[in-house]
Write a protein that holds these residues in place. Structure first.
Motif, mmCIF file in Angstrom:
data_model
loop_
_atom_site.group_PDB
_atom_site.id
_atom_site.type_symbol
_atom_site.label_atom_id
_atom_site.label_comp_id
_atom_site.label_asym_id
_atom_site.label_seq_id
_atom_site.Cartn_x
_atom_site.Cartn_y
_atom_site.Cartn_z
ATOM 1 N N GLY A 1 5.102 -4.683 8.545
ATOM 2 C CA GLY A 1 5.234 -3.458 7.797
ATOM 3 C C GLY A 1 4.752 -3.493 5.996
ATOM 4 O O GLY A 1 5.256 -4.622 5.375
ATOM 5 N N SER A 2 3.699 -3.010 5.549
ATOM 6 C CA SER A 2 3.377 -3.724 4.326
ATOM 7 C C SER A 2 4.245 -2.524 3.612
ATOM 8 O O SER A 2 4.063 -1.415 3.148
ATOM 9 N N ARG A 3 4.123 -3.529 2.218
ATOM 10 C CA ARG A 3 5.318 -3.323 1.202
ATOM 11 C C ARG A 3 4.317 -1.977 0.091
ATOM 12 O O ARG A 3 4.763 -0.798 -0.288
ATOM 13 N N MET A 4 2.984 -1.853 0.282
ATOM 14 C CA MET A 4 2.769 -0.441 -0.532
ATOM 15 C C MET A 4 2.403 0.800 0.488
ATOM 16 O O MET A 4 3.416 1.546 -0.005
ATOM 17 N N LEU A 5 2.374 0.600 2.015
ATOM 18 C CA LEU A 5 2.650 1.822 2.222
ATOM 19 C C LEU A 5 3.964 2.392 2.575
ATOM 20 O O LEU A 5 4.139 3.427 2.636
ATOM 21 N N LEU A 6 5.356 1.132 2.483
ATOM 22 C CA LEU A 6 6.213 2.227 2.595
ATOM 23 C C LEU A 6 6.789 2.609 0.942
ATOM 24 O O LEU A 6 7.644 3.495 1.080
ATOM 25 N N ALA A 7 6.099 1.616 0.036
ATOM 26 C CA ALA A 7 6.254 2.507 -1.470
ATOM 27 C C ALA A 7 5.785 4.083 -1.010
ATOM 28 O O ALA A 7 5.629 4.698 -1.787
ATOM 29 N N GLN A 8 4.288 3.886 -0.598
ATOM 30 C CA GLN A 8 3.848 5.777 -0.203
ATOM 31 C C GLN A 8 4.973 6.476 0.218
ATOM 32 O O GLN A 8 4.976 7.758 -0.126
ATOM 33 N N GLN A 9 5.059 5.522 1.331
ATOM 34 C CA GLN A 9 6.272 6.937 1.713
ATOM 35 C C GLN A 9 7.303 7.067 1.232
ATOM 36 O O GLN A 9 7.443 8.197 1.199
ATOM 37 N N SER A 10 8.000 6.082 0.852
ATOM 38 C CA SER A 10 8.715 7.023 0.463
ATOM 39 C C SER A 10 8.360 7.321 -1.031
ATOM 40 O O SER A 10 9.746 8.415 -0.998
ATOM 41 N N ARG A 11 7.857 7.561 -1.729
ATOM 42 C CA ARG A 11 7.233 8.800 -2.622
ATOM 43 C C ARG A 11 7.426 9.314 -3.203
ATOM 44 O O ARG A 11 7.210 10.998 -2.876
ATOM 45 N N LEU A 12 6.444 9.987 -0.739
ATOM 46 C CA LEU A 12 6.790 11.550 -0.388
ATOM 47 C C LEU A 12 7.395 11.889 -0.109
ATOM 48 O O LEU A 12 7.567 12.736 0.017
ATOM 49 N N LEU A 13 8.413 11.090 0.697
ATOM 50 C CA LEU A 13 9.847 11.543 1.531
ATOM 51 C C LEU A 13 10.726 11.899 -0.086
ATOM 52 O O LEU A 13 11.270 13.425 0.752
ATOM 53 N N ARG A 14 10.801 11.395 -0.811
ATOM 54 C CA ARG A 14 11.424 11.726 -1.851
ATOM 55 C C ARG A 14 10.849 13.133 -2.609
ATOM 56 O O ARG A 14 11.609 14.441 -2.741
ATOM 57 N N ALA A 15 8.914 13.014 -2.679
ATOM 58 C CA ALA A 15 9.018 14.732 -3.542
ATOM 59 C C ALA A 15 9.152 15.576 -2.250
ATOM 60 O O ALA A 15 9.017 16.962 -2.153
ATOM 61 N N ASN B 1 11.851 16.185 -0.669
ATOM 62 C CA ASN B 1 13.612 16.022 -0.945
ATOM 63 C C ASN B 1 14.365 15.535 0.460
ATOM 64 O O ASN B 1 15.533 16.077 0.724
ATOM 65 N N ARG B 2 13.784 14.255 0.754
ATOM 66 C CA ARG B 2 13.808 13.564 1.985
ATOM 67 C C ARG B 2 14.363 12.571 1.682
ATOM 68 O O ARG B 2 14.294 11.485 2.039
ATOM 69 N N HIS B 3 16.039 12.258 0.328
ATOM 70 C CA HIS B 3 16.108 11.464 0.112
ATOM 71 C C HIS B 3 16.156 10.901 0.298
ATOM 72 O O HIS B 3 16.052 9.120 0.382
ATOM 73 N N ALA B 4 17.244 10.658 1.323
ATOM 74 C CA ALA B 4 17.775 9.252 2.494
ATOM 75 C C ALA B 4 16.812 8.621 2.868
ATOM 76 O O ALA B 4 16.823 6.984 3.076
ATOM 77 N N GLU B 5 15.930 9.166 3.597
ATOM 78 C CA GLU B 5 14.806 8.070 4.409
ATOM 79 C C GLU B 5 13.866 8.061 3.331
ATOM 80 O O GLU B 5 13.851 6.916 3.390
#
Length: 182
Positions: free
Chosen positions: A14-28, A30-34
């Motif tokens: 699992g790519s760290r960069m991909l997870l970073a992108q996923q985290s930022r998109l989920l935060r945008a 408002n899916r903060h827990a994910e």
């Protein structure tokens, strides 16, 4: 490009960069827990690629983990090519930690990398006000105003710096100008 970086920095399936992108998109969204779960997963492990520390820094900054962000931005600055965004991120982290001298150093590096950008000058001026260095703060705000003429925030901050140095006439002139342009 985040996706290209994600493929380069692929870690443990699992790519760290991909997870970073996923985290930022989920935060945008408002899916903060994910978003927090993706950020936590991305922060685990050691850095494997030069851009990895920048990804960790962005994740930590998004999660308001300023200590982790500062460590990762410092690593990105040490191990990678000189990048304006890394130094600005480090400055933001240090500022949030109220380590203003470290923020000033990072902002100076950012200003050297991109002399046409007014923002390192503005934020360095604010940091210098925080460490009670109004002479240098006024100089930074003057340089900022050379790049962004009549900016009300720049004028108000320079007025504060001028007032602290005893330049009361200059402070009043800046306040009047800020009122005209604000």
């Amino acid at each position: 490009d985040w996706n290209r970086r994600a493929r380069v920095a692929d870690l443990h399936g699992g790519s760290r960069m991909l997870l970073a992108q996923q985290s930022r998109l989920l935060r945008a969204l408002n899916r903060h827990a994910e978003a927090d779960a993706a950020a936590k997963q991305a922060l685990e492990g050691s850095w494997a690629a030069p851009d990895d520390s920048a990804a960790v820094a962005l994740i930590a900054l998004d999660a308001r983990n300023y200590r982790e962000a500062a460590v990762a931005f410092r690593e990105a600055a040490r191990s990678g090519p000189p990048r304006y965004s890394v130094w600005m991120g480090l400055a933001a982290s240090e500022f949030k930690l109220r380590r203003f001298t470290a923020a000033i150093d990072a902002l100076s590096a950012a200003a050297a990398l991109r002399p046409s950008s007014p923002w390192p000058l503005y934020h360095r001026g604010v940091a210098r006000l925080e460490v009670h260095d109004p002479m240098h703060a006024a100089a930074d705000f003057t340089l900022f105003l050379d790049l962004v003429p009549n900016d009300p925030d720049g004028l108000l901050n320079r007025a504060a710096a001028r007032f602290q140095t005893g330049d009361y006439l200059g402070a009043v002139a800046d306040l009047d100008s800020a009122e005209q342009h604000g």
